[in-house]
Design a protein around this motif. Structure first.
Motif, PDB file in Angstrom:
ATOM      1  N   LEU A  18      46.100  90.891  48.439  1.00  0.00           N
ATOM      2  CA  LEU A  18      45.678  90.634  47.066  1.00  0.00           C
ATOM      3  C   LEU A  18      46.384  91.541  46.059  1.00  0.00           C
ATOM      4  CD1 LEU A  18      41.838  90.193  47.685  1.00  0.00           C
ATOM      5  CD2 LEU A  18      43.490  88.399  47.144  1.00  0.00           C
ATOM      6  N   ARG A  19      47.313  92.329  46.529  1.00  0.00           N
ATOM      7  CA  ARG A  19      47.994  93.272  45.647  1.00  0.00           C
ATOM      8  C   ARG A  19      48.753  92.538  44.546  1.00  0.00           C
ATOM      9  NH1 ARG A  19      48.496  98.302  46.170  1.00  0.00           N
ATOM     10  NH2 ARG A  19      47.894  98.211  48.381  1.00  0.00           N
ATOM     11  N   GLY A  20      48.533  92.979  43.320  1.00  0.00           N
ATOM     12  CA  GLY A  20      49.232  92.402  42.182  1.00  0.00           C
ATOM     13  C   GLY A  20      48.619  91.138  41.636  1.00  0.00           C
ATOM     14  N   ARG A  21      47.589  90.622  42.273  1.00  0.00           N
ATOM     15  CA  ARG A  21      46.957  89.409  41.768  1.00  0.00           C
ATOM     16  C   ARG A  21      46.046  89.739  40.588  1.00  0.00           C
ATOM     17  NH1 ARG A  21      46.492  84.546  45.926  1.00  0.00           N
ATOM     18  NH2 ARG A  21      48.387  85.006  47.091  1.00  0.00           N
ATOM     19  N   THR A  22      45.998  88.839  39.639  1.00  0.00           N
ATOM     20  CA  THR A  22      45.159  89.024  38.458  1.00  0.00           C
ATOM     21  C   THR A  22      43.798  88.385  38.708  1.00  0.00           C
ATOM     22  OG1 THR A  22      47.102  88.997  37.015  1.00  0.00           O
ATOM     23  CG2 THR A  22      44.952  88.608  35.991  1.00  0.00           C
ATOM     24  N   VAL A  23      42.746  89.189  38.634  1.00  0.00           N
ATOM     25  CA  VAL A  23      41.392  88.754  38.967  1.00  0.00           C
ATOM     26  C   VAL A  23      40.471  89.001  37.775  1.00  0.00           C
ATOM     27  CG1 VAL A  23      39.429  89.071  40.525  1.00  0.00           C
ATOM     28  CG2 VAL A  23      41.764  89.319  41.400  1.00  0.00           C
ATOM     29  N   ALA A  41      39.904  95.735  43.364  1.00  0.00           N
ATOM     30  CA  ALA A  41      40.815  96.799  42.946  1.00  0.00           C
ATOM     31  C   ALA A  41      41.295  97.611  44.148  1.00  0.00           C
ATOM     32  CB  ALA A  41      40.125  97.711  41.934  1.00  0.00           C
ATOM     33  N   ASP A  42      40.391  97.866  45.090  1.00  0.00           N
ATOM     34  CA  ASP A  42      40.768  98.617  46.291  1.00  0.00           C
ATOM     35  C   ASP A  42      41.775  97.848  47.141  1.00  0.00           C
ATOM     36  OD1 ASP A  42      39.077 100.614  45.462  1.00  0.00           O
ATOM     37  OD2 ASP A  42      37.459 100.118  46.861  1.00  0.00           O
ATOM     38  N   GLU A  43      41.816  96.520  46.977  1.00  0.00           N
ATOM     39  CA  GLU A  43      42.799  95.687  47.687  1.00  0.00           C
ATOM     40  C   GLU A  43      44.128  95.617  46.925  1.00  0.00           C
ATOM     41  OE1 GLU A  43      42.772  93.699  50.461  1.00  0.00           O
ATOM     42  OE2 GLU A  43      40.703  93.803  51.144  1.00  0.00           O
ATOM     43  N   GLY A  44      44.177  96.272  45.759  1.00  0.00           N
ATOM     44  CA  GLY A  44      45.421  96.302  45.003  1.00  0.00           C
ATOM     45  C   GLY A  44      45.519  95.285  43.892  1.00  0.00           C
ATOM     46  N   ALA A  45      44.437  94.538  43.638  1.00  0.00           N
ATOM     47  CA  ALA A  45      44.459  93.534  42.571  1.00  0.00           C
ATOM     48  C   ALA A  45      44.350  94.196  41.202  1.00  0.00           C
ATOM     49  CB  ALA A  45      43.312  92.542  42.756  1.00  0.00           C
ATOM     50  N   ASP A  46      44.853  93.490  40.201  1.00  0.00           N
ATOM     51  CA  ASP A  46      44.663  93.891  38.802  1.00  0.00           C
ATOM     52  C   ASP A  46      43.410  93.185  38.317  1.00  0.00           C
ATOM     53  OD1 ASP A  46      45.132  94.786  36.125  1.00  0.00           O
ATOM     54  OD2 ASP A  46      45.941  92.812  35.673  1.00  0.00           O
ATOM     55  N   VAL A  47      42.350  93.935  38.077  1.00  0.00           N
ATOM     56  CA  VAL A  47      41.031  93.368  37.803  1.00  0.00           C
ATOM     57  C   VAL A  47      40.671  93.519  36.329  1.00  0.00           C
ATOM     58  CG1 VAL A  47      38.571  93.456  38.372  1.00  0.00           C
ATOM     59  CG2 VAL A  47      40.279  93.934  40.142  1.00  0.00           C
ATOM     60  N   LEU A  48      40.258  92.416  35.727  1.00  0.00           N
ATOM     61  CA  LEU A  48      39.668  92.452  34.394  1.00  0.00           C
ATOM     62  C   LEU A  48      38.164  92.351  34.573  1.00  0.00           C
ATOM     63  CD1 LEU A  48      40.122  92.490  31.307  1.00  0.00           C
ATOM     64  CD2 LEU A  48      39.985  89.982  31.385  1.00  0.00           C
ATOM     65  N   GLY A  63      37.590 105.956  37.668  1.00  0.00           N
ATOM     66  CA  GLY A  63      38.271 106.368  38.886  1.00  0.00           C
ATOM     67  C   GLY A  63      39.138 105.307  39.531  1.00  0.00           C
ATOM     68  N   ARG A  64      39.212 104.124  38.948  1.00  0.00           N
ATOM     69  CA  ARG A  64      40.016 103.049  39.537  1.00  0.00           C
ATOM     70  C   ARG A  64      40.999 102.529  38.487  1.00  0.00           C
ATOM     71  NH1 ARG A  64      35.332 102.659  42.657  1.00  0.00           N
ATOM     72  NH2 ARG A  64      35.693 102.018  44.823  1.00  0.00           N
ATOM     73  N   THR A  65      42.271 102.868  38.687  1.00  0.00           N
ATOM     74  CA  THR A  65      43.289 102.482  37.711  1.00  0.00           C
ATOM     75  C   THR A  65      43.539 100.983  37.703  1.00  0.00           C
ATOM     76  OG1 THR A  65      45.015 102.896  39.359  1.00  0.00           O
ATOM     77  CG2 THR A  65      44.439 104.714  37.878  1.00  0.00           C
ATOM     78  N   GLY A  66      43.112 100.279  38.757  1.00  0.00           N
ATOM     79  CA  GLY A  66      43.345  98.838  38.823  1.00  0.00           C
ATOM     80  C   GLY A  66      42.345  98.003  38.066  1.00  0.00           C
ATOM     81  N   ILE A  67      41.399  98.645  37.380  1.00  0.00           N
ATOM     82  CA  ILE A  67      40.368  97.894  36.659  1.00  0.00           C
ATOM     83  C   ILE A  67      40.525  98.112  35.163  1.00  0.00           C
ATOM     84  CG2 ILE A  67      37.896  97.585  36.272  1.00  0.00           C
ATOM     85  CD1 ILE A  67      37.372  98.434  39.101  1.00  0.00           C
ATOM     86  N   ARG A  68      40.706  97.024  34.439  1.00  0.00           N
ATOM     87  CA  ARG A  68      40.644  97.041  32.978  1.00  0.00           C
ATOM     88  C   ARG A  68      39.315  96.435  32.549  1.00  0.00           C
ATOM     89  NH1 ARG A  68      44.176  93.403  30.782  1.00  0.00           N
ATOM     90  NH2 ARG A  68      44.445  92.292  32.747  1.00  0.00           N
ATOM     91  N   VAL A  96      42.580  84.669  40.353  1.00  0.00           N
ATOM     92  CA  VAL A  96      41.213  84.539  40.852  1.00  0.00           C
ATOM     93  C   VAL A  96      40.253  84.671  39.681  1.00  0.00           C
ATOM     94  CG1 VAL A  96      39.439  85.445  42.412  1.00  0.00           C
ATOM     95  CG2 VAL A  96      41.856  85.568  43.073  1.00  0.00           C
ATOM     96  N   LEU A  97      39.289  83.767  39.611  1.00  0.00           N
ATOM     97  CA  LEU A  97      38.198  83.850  38.639  1.00  0.00           C
ATOM     98  C   LEU A  97      36.897  83.940  39.399  1.00  0.00           C
ATOM     99  CD1 LEU A  97      36.747  83.594  35.899  1.00  0.00           C
ATOM    100  CD2 LEU A  97      36.992  81.090  36.117  1.00  0.00           C
ATOM    101  N   VAL A  98      36.137  84.993  39.144  1.00  0.00           N
ATOM    102  CA  VAL A  98      34.818  85.152  39.751  1.00  0.00           C
ATOM    103  C   VAL A  98      33.772  84.969  38.655  1.00  0.00           C
ATOM    104  CG1 VAL A  98      33.259  86.644  41.049  1.00  0.00           C
ATOM    105  CG2 VAL A  98      35.730  86.737  41.479  1.00  0.00           C
TER     106      VAL A  98
END
Length: 262
Positions: A18-23, A41-48, A63-68, A96-98
């Motif tokens: 999931l690295r680099g995927r926009t979620v 985010a822990d899987e490397g995704a870019d999370v909004l 503490g998680r740079t992958g989360i905006r 991915v949309l949750v």
């Protein structure tokens, strides 16, 4: 029986798939949404991480740079476009949309407030509908929508007719969208939690004492004898969105400790 071709065999789980995927995760300030944002985010995704309150969202991202984070209301008229536009700033697409945001305002028939009923329908059903409608315009093959739902349609839920109806309706959207979007290679799945340790009842106005009483009652009705945790539900959300789950669509995954079989 002959073995399926290599291209159709179930792939082994890949670290960083999931690295680099926009979620996009709505309702990400607390509970299941926060847990899902963390795991993606822990899987490397870019999370909004989307929610209506800035403070909890900042705690989610801490503490998680992958989360905006984005403070927005999925039920607002401009909410879906605002959310998707913010997600596109990362990679110009949505992977991915949750649809996790949801509210409950318990009341029995005869005591249902029209404004509160409309609020639940707008947040739990119409919000996900119109957010998905905007998001799919920017999804490629391999995109995934995960709808976080709840109760099965075969059982009544006294005091929760509006909330329950929105969640059953969202499962119907999962079935329908899965068929509509399959030719585009986009999958749609519901993850339906049972009783879970989240602050949803506190947000609905229950006192801590009332929540504890309901927790005790719920535990007795669950075959596994306890409520679920947000991390346990989020695990299914994340894994349903992984590329290795490419043959899964239109399903309602009930993660409820066996509640729905009673």
């Amino acid at each position: 029986m002959t073995a399926p071709p290599a291209s159709r065999r179930a792939p082994a789980p890949r670290e960083g798939a999931l690295r680099g995927r926009t979620v996009i995760v709505t309702g990400a300030g607390t509970g299941i949404g926060r847990a899902a944002a963390h795991q993606f985010a822990d899987e490397g995704a870019d999370v909004l991480a989307v929610g209506r309150s800035e403070g909890p969202l900042k705690e989610t991202a801490d503490g998680r740079t992958g989360i905006r984070v984005l403070t927005a209301d999925v039920a607002a008229q401009d909410g879906p476009a605002t959310i998707v536009d913010a997600a596109l700033q990362s990679a110009g697409r949505v992977d991915v949309l949750v649809n996790n945001a949801g509210i409950t305002r318990p009341a029995k028939l005869g005591g249902i407030d029209p404004a509160l009923a409309r609020e639940q329908i707008a947040t739990n059903l119409l919000g996900p509908l119109f957010l998905a409608q905007v998001a799919v315009e920017h999804m490629r093959e391999g995109g995934v929508i995960v709808n976080v739902t709840s109760n099965p349609p075969q059982r009544g839920w006294p005091g929760n007719s509006v909330y329950g109806a929105t969640k059953v309706g969202l499962d119907f959207l999962t079935h329908t969208w899965a068929r509509e979007l399959a030719p585009s290679g986009i999958r749609v799945v519901s993850v339906a939690p049972g009783p879970t340790e989240t602050p949803v009842l506190l947000h609905a106005g229950y006192t801590p004492q009332q929540v504890e009483a309901r927790r005790s009652t719920s535990g007795k009705a669950i075959p596994l004898g306890r409520m679920g945790t947000p991390d346990e539900i989020a695990w299914w959300i994340v894994n349903a969105a992984r590329p290795e789950a490419a043959y899964l669509t239109g399903a309602v995954i009930r993660v409820d400790g066996g509640t729905s079989i009673c």
